[in-house]
Scaffold this motif. Structure first.
Motif, PDB file in Angstrom:
ATOM      1  N   PHE A 141       0.841  -1.205   0.000  1.00 35.27           N
ATOM      2  CA  PHE A 141       0.000   0.000   0.000  1.00 35.27           C
ATOM      3  C   PHE A 141       0.872   1.250   0.000  1.00 35.27           C
ATOM      4  O   PHE A 141       0.624   2.199  -0.749  1.00 35.27           O
ATOM      5  N   GLU A 142       1.920   1.270   0.822  1.00 35.72           N
ATOM      6  CA  GLU A 142       2.812   2.422   0.904  1.00 35.72           C
ATOM      7  C   GLU A 142       3.552   2.649  -0.413  1.00 35.72           C
ATOM      8  O   GLU A 142       3.706   3.789  -0.867  1.00 35.72           O
ATOM      9  N   ALA A 143       4.021   1.551  -1.025  1.00 33.74           N
ATOM     10  CA  ALA A 143       4.733   1.677  -2.305  1.00 33.74           C
ATOM     11  C   ALA A 143       3.786   2.148  -3.408  1.00 33.74           C
ATOM     12  O   ALA A 143       4.163   2.982  -4.250  1.00 33.74           O
ATOM     13  N   ASP A 144       2.559   1.629  -3.423  1.00 33.33           N
ATOM     14  CA  ASP A 144       1.572   2.079  -4.408  1.00 33.33           C
ATOM     15  C   ASP A 144       1.256   3.560  -4.236  1.00 33.33           C
ATOM     16  O   ASP A 144       1.172   4.313  -5.212  1.00 33.33           O
ATOM     17  N   ALA A 145       1.059   3.983  -2.981  1.00 33.67           N
ATOM     18  CA  ALA A 145       0.727   5.379  -2.709  1.00 33.67           C
ATOM     19  C   ALA A 145       1.843   6.302  -3.194  1.00 33.67           C
ATOM     20  O   ALA A 145       1.601   7.325  -3.845  1.00 33.67           O
ATOM     21  N   THR A 146       3.082   5.937  -2.887  1.00 29.01           N
ATOM     22  CA  THR A 146       4.224   6.738  -3.335  1.00 29.01           C
ATOM     23  C   THR A 146       4.299   6.758  -4.853  1.00 29.01           C
ATOM     24  O   THR A 146       4.517   7.808  -5.469  1.00 29.01           O
ATOM     25  N   SER A 147       4.118   5.597  -5.472  1.00 29.65           N
ATOM     26  CA  SER A 147       4.197   5.481  -6.918  1.00 29.65           C
ATOM     27  C   SER A 147       3.139   6.327  -7.614  1.00 29.65           C
ATOM     28  O   SER A 147       3.415   7.001  -8.615  1.00 29.65           O
ATOM     29  N   ILE A 148       1.922   6.318  -7.096  1.00 30.45           N
ATOM     30  CA  ILE A 148       0.839   7.098  -7.714  1.00 30.45           C
ATOM     31  C   ILE A 148       1.163   8.586  -7.669  1.00 30.45           C
ATOM     32  O   ILE A 148       0.953   9.316  -8.650  1.00 30.45           O
ATOM     33  N   MET A 149       1.703   9.054  -6.551  1.00 30.88           N
ATOM     34  CA  MET A 149       2.067  10.472  -6.457  1.00 30.88           C
ATOM     35  C   MET A 149       3.199  10.819  -7.426  1.00 30.88           C
ATOM     36  O   MET A 149       3.169  11.861  -8.087  1.00 30.88           O
ATOM     37  N   ILE A 150       4.203   9.944  -7.523  1.00 31.48           N
ATOM     38  CA  ILE A 150       5.310  10.187  -8.454  1.00 31.48           C
ATOM     39  C   ILE A 150       4.805  10.209  -9.888  1.00 31.48           C
ATOM     40  O   ILE A 150       5.159  11.092 -10.687  1.00 31.48           O
ATOM     41  N   GLN A 151       3.961   9.239 -10.236  1.00 30.33           N
ATOM     42  CA  GLN A 151       3.451   9.159 -11.598  1.00 30.33           C
ATOM     43  C   GLN A 151       2.605  10.380 -11.949  1.00 30.33           C
ATOM     44  O   GLN A 151       2.710  10.933 -13.049  1.00 30.33           O
ATOM     45  N   HIS A 152       1.763  10.792 -11.013  1.00 28.01           N
ATOM     46  CA  HIS A 152       0.931  11.963 -11.280  1.00 28.01           C
ATOM     47  C   HIS A 152       1.801  13.198 -11.479  1.00 28.01           C
ATOM     48  O   HIS A 152       1.537  14.028 -12.360  1.00 28.01           O
ATOM     49  N   TYR A 153       2.841  13.316 -10.688  1.00 25.34           N
ATOM     50  CA  TYR A 153       3.751  14.449 -10.809  1.00 25.34           C
ATOM     51  C   TYR A 153       4.468  14.437 -12.159  1.00 25.34           C
ATOM     52  O   TYR A 153       4.717  15.487 -12.752  1.00 25.34           O
TER      53      TYR A 153
ATOM     54  N   ALA B 168       4.456   7.582   2.863  1.00 25.32           N
ATOM     55  CA  ALA B 168       4.437   7.726   1.409  1.00 25.32           C
ATOM     56  C   ALA B 168       4.712   9.179   1.014  1.00 25.32           C
ATOM     57  O   ALA B 168       5.431   9.446   0.043  1.00 25.32           O
ATOM     58  N   HIS B 169       4.139  10.128   1.752  1.00 20.49           N
ATOM     59  CA  HIS B 169       4.408  11.552   1.506  1.00 20.49           C
ATOM     60  C   HIS B 169       5.900  11.829   1.584  1.00 20.49           C
ATOM     61  O   HIS B 169       6.467  12.522   0.736  1.00 20.49           O
ATOM     62  N   GLN B 170       6.550  11.314   2.623  1.00 17.37           N
ATOM     63  CA  GLN B 170       7.967  11.572   2.819  1.00 17.37           C
ATOM     64  C   GLN B 170       8.802  10.967   1.692  1.00 17.37           C
ATOM     65  O   GLN B 170       9.732  11.601   1.192  1.00 17.37           O
ATOM     66  N   ALA B 171       8.481   9.728   1.314  1.00 17.72           N
ATOM     67  CA  ALA B 171       9.228   9.082   0.238  1.00 17.72           C
ATOM     68  C   ALA B 171       9.039   9.833  -1.075  1.00 17.72           C
ATOM     69  O   ALA B 171       9.988  10.028  -1.838  1.00 17.72           O
ATOM     70  N   TYR B 172       7.810  10.251  -1.337  1.00  9.59           N
ATOM     71  CA  TYR B 172       7.517  11.016  -2.554  1.00  9.59           C
ATOM     72  C   TYR B 172       8.321  12.310  -2.583  1.00  9.59           C
ATOM     73  O   TYR B 172       8.934  12.656  -3.601  1.00  9.59           O
ATOM     74  N   LYS B 173       8.335  13.020  -1.464  1.00  6.68           N
ATOM     75  CA  LYS B 173       9.083  14.282  -1.401  1.00  6.68           C
ATOM     76  C   LYS B 173      10.560  14.026  -1.663  1.00  6.68           C
ATOM     77  O   LYS B 173      11.220  14.794  -2.379  1.00  6.68           O
ATOM     78  N   GLN B 174      11.093  12.954  -1.095  1.00  7.91           N
ATOM     79  CA  GLN B 174      12.504  12.625  -1.268  1.00  7.91           C
ATOM     80  C   GLN B 174      12.831  12.379  -2.740  1.00  7.91           C
ATOM     81  O   GLN B 174      13.836  12.868  -3.258  1.00  7.91           O
ATOM     82  N   VAL B 175      11.973  11.629  -3.420  1.00 10.48           N
ATOM     83  CA  VAL B 175      12.205  11.289  -4.819  1.00 10.48           C
ATOM     84  C   VAL B 175      12.060  12.522  -5.711  1.00 10.48           C
ATOM     85  O   VAL B 175      12.902  12.783  -6.590  1.00 10.48           O
ATOM     86  N   VAL B 176      10.997  13.296  -5.507  1.00  6.51           N
ATOM     87  CA  VAL B 176      10.765  14.477  -6.341  1.00  6.51           C
ATOM     88  C   VAL B 176      11.868  15.514  -6.148  1.00  6.51           C
ATOM     89  O   VAL B 176      12.293  16.167  -7.109  1.00  6.51           O
ATOM     90  N   THR B 177      12.344  15.650  -4.930  1.00  7.37           N
ATOM     91  CA  THR B 177      13.451  16.570  -4.673  1.00  7.37           C
ATOM     92  C   THR B 177      14.680  16.164  -5.476  1.00  7.37           C
ATOM     93  O   THR B 177      15.397  17.011  -6.029  1.00  7.37           O
ATOM     94  N   ALA B 178      14.932  14.854  -5.541  1.00  7.18           N
ATOM     95  CA  ALA B 178      16.078  14.353  -6.309  1.00  7.18           C
ATOM     96  C   ALA B 178      15.920  14.681  -7.795  1.00  7.18           C
ATOM     97  O   ALA B 178      16.881  15.088  -8.462  1.00  7.18           O
TER      98      ALA B 178
END
Length: 464
Positions: A241-253, A291-301
């Motif tokens: 669930f956490e990986a899906d949530a992060t992935s959906i945010m990354i994909q939408h971005y 998931a929010h934190q992981a998404y922020k980390q990836v998008v920042t990169a």
């Protein structure tokens, strides 16, 4: 009832209403799991707010894109339009209490003698977390011209850039997370990719290109950020669930349309979480926060590599100056009277960075809250020093933890303990246990925000 007590009662009532609104929002997921995806798309715009406040913002203004407080907009040179009503959120705040005669006395209500004893470290103290109601406004509620929106809104990326984004994230995984990415790992069309926590590696099929490959990779990368600890005890459905949530945010971005299979998968994982008696209800919001934190980390990169000169960076710079000033004010008001805090901007910025790093070490090593020199300042994204945390004490504590990370043998650990008199008490008491477990528990890669349990945004719950 006095005017003050009436205002306090009204604020408490509003706080309860907001908490109930969050609960109702989350309860809706049970009836309509597919709504989670829409919430995550919305959340991808607000990774500086925790999941509860993101729910509150969306419930009050589904069209919001960029939110700040009245004062933050003023710092940006913008004003709120007359007649506009902001969105209510819950802001964490700490209150200091002095331990006097077996009871607790609020520092604000203490006598001058008690405050003096507190400043001289002669009185024990504790801090309690409270929530107060805050107000934020969307940028559409300000006098900002529409033509200037791109300066503040993060518009993401186009499909033509998906191959380039994949390259950046692959490099990030391998160079920052120490996670090799093995392409063309299998020839089967049905196999797409997987993450292996045993050797911290990602394997991907070679049958997919650009957009689809980035979509698959975003899910496995989320696992690498969130679930790289072999000792992590979390049900499989929750990690998925956490990986899906992060992935959906990354994909939408990144401008990728979310596939039906991804939507079904997160919905199924969510239903399995609800059916598992060992997973409490509040775990859902905790997982969303991670998931929010992981998404922020990836998008920042991604942004630091592909879009380093955007106006958004300029805005973040202004916000950091505001945080720096707030930190300076805090330092000047809390350091002991026999010491001074430099008002030199460079030294203050260094101390801010030291505090931020120390917070991660204290969380990683499970330092009890009452022994920490740092605290998380909620949605404003700040790790700030606790009362009486001097620059010298922070620097000494950092040296101690860096010694633990770098030196993996009994002799060095004992030497580190002997020279550092600012270490937490629980580390002194359990040094022999730490020596025995050092080799198996110390990470062999840099500590990153997404790897820390319940850091910051994930540390608040309303018993959901």
């Amino acid at each position: 009832m006095t005017k003050y007590s009436q205002a306090a009662a009204k604020a408490e009532e509003m706080k309860k209403e907001l908490q109930q609104k969050v609960i109702n929002f989350a309860e809706n997921f049970k009836q309509n799991p597919q709504d989670i995806a829409e919430y995550l798309k919305f959340s991808s715009q607000f990774y500086n707010y925790n999941s509860r406040n993101t729910m509150l913002i969306r419930s009050q203004n589904p069209g919001a894109r960029f939110c700040n407080s009245f004062k933050q907009y003023q710092n940006m040179g913008l004003q709120i339009k007359k007649g506009e009503h902001g969105m209510k959120i819950l802001v964490p705040t700490y209150k200091t209490y002095l331990k006097i005669d077996g009871g607790l006395v609020a520092l604000s209500n203490a006598t001058p003698e008690q405050k003096k004893a507190y400043k001289e470290n002669k009185t024990e103290s504790t801090q309690k977390l409270f929530f107060k109601v805050g107000t934020v406004f969307d940028i559409s509620q300000t006098n900002c011209p529409v033509t200037d929106y791109p300066k503040y809104l993060d518009l993401g990326y186009k499909s033509e850039q998906h191959a380039e984004i994949y390259g950046v994230l692959k490099s990030y995984a391998e160079n920052t997370l120490n996670c090799p990415v093995n392409e063309n790992a299998f020839s089967s069309v049905t196999l797409r990719g997987y993450y292996s926590p045993a050797n911290n590696s990602i394997s991907l099929s070679g049958n997919f290109k650009d957009t689809t490959r980035l979509s698959i990779f975003s899910h496995e990368l989320a696992h690498a950020v969130l679930h790289n600890d072999m000792e992590l005890e979390r049900p499989t459905e929750q990690m998925e669930f956490e990986a899906d949530a992060t992935s959906i945010m990354i994909q939408h971005y990144c401008g990728i349309e979310i596939s039906e299979s991804r939507l079904r998968h997160i919905s199924d994982c969510y239903k399995q979480m609800l059916a598992n008696p060992n997973i409490p209800d509040k775990a859902v919001t905790e997982s969303l926060d991670r998931a929010h934190q992981a998404y922020k980390q990836v998008v920042t990169a991604v942004n630091s590599e592909l879009n380093p000169e955007t106006q958004q960076k300029e805005v973040q710079g202004k916000q950091k100056q505001t945080r720096t000033k707030k930190l300076l004010d805090l330092l000047l008001s809390t350091v002991p009277e026999n010491q001074t805090a430099s008002d030199n901007l460079q030294s203050i910025n260094k101390f801010y960075d030291d505090v931020d790093l120390l917070a991660k070490y204290e969380e990683k090593h499970n330092v009890p809250n009452d022994e920490r020199l740092t605290e998380w300042f909620g949605d404003y994204g700040m790790n700030v020093p606790k009362q009486k945390a001097t620059p010298q004490a922070v620097e000494q504590r950092l040296k101690h933890f860096k010694g633990l990370e770098v030196n993996n043998n009994q002799t060095t650990l004992l030497q580190t303990n002997q020279v550092n008199n600012t270490q937490p008490q629980h580390l002194e008491q359990n040094s022999s246990q730490l020596i025995q477990t050092q080799t198996s528990t110390m990470p062999q890669q840099p500590i990153l925000p997404g790897q820390l349990p319940n850091m910051g945004m994930g540390g608040m719950n309303f018993g959901m």
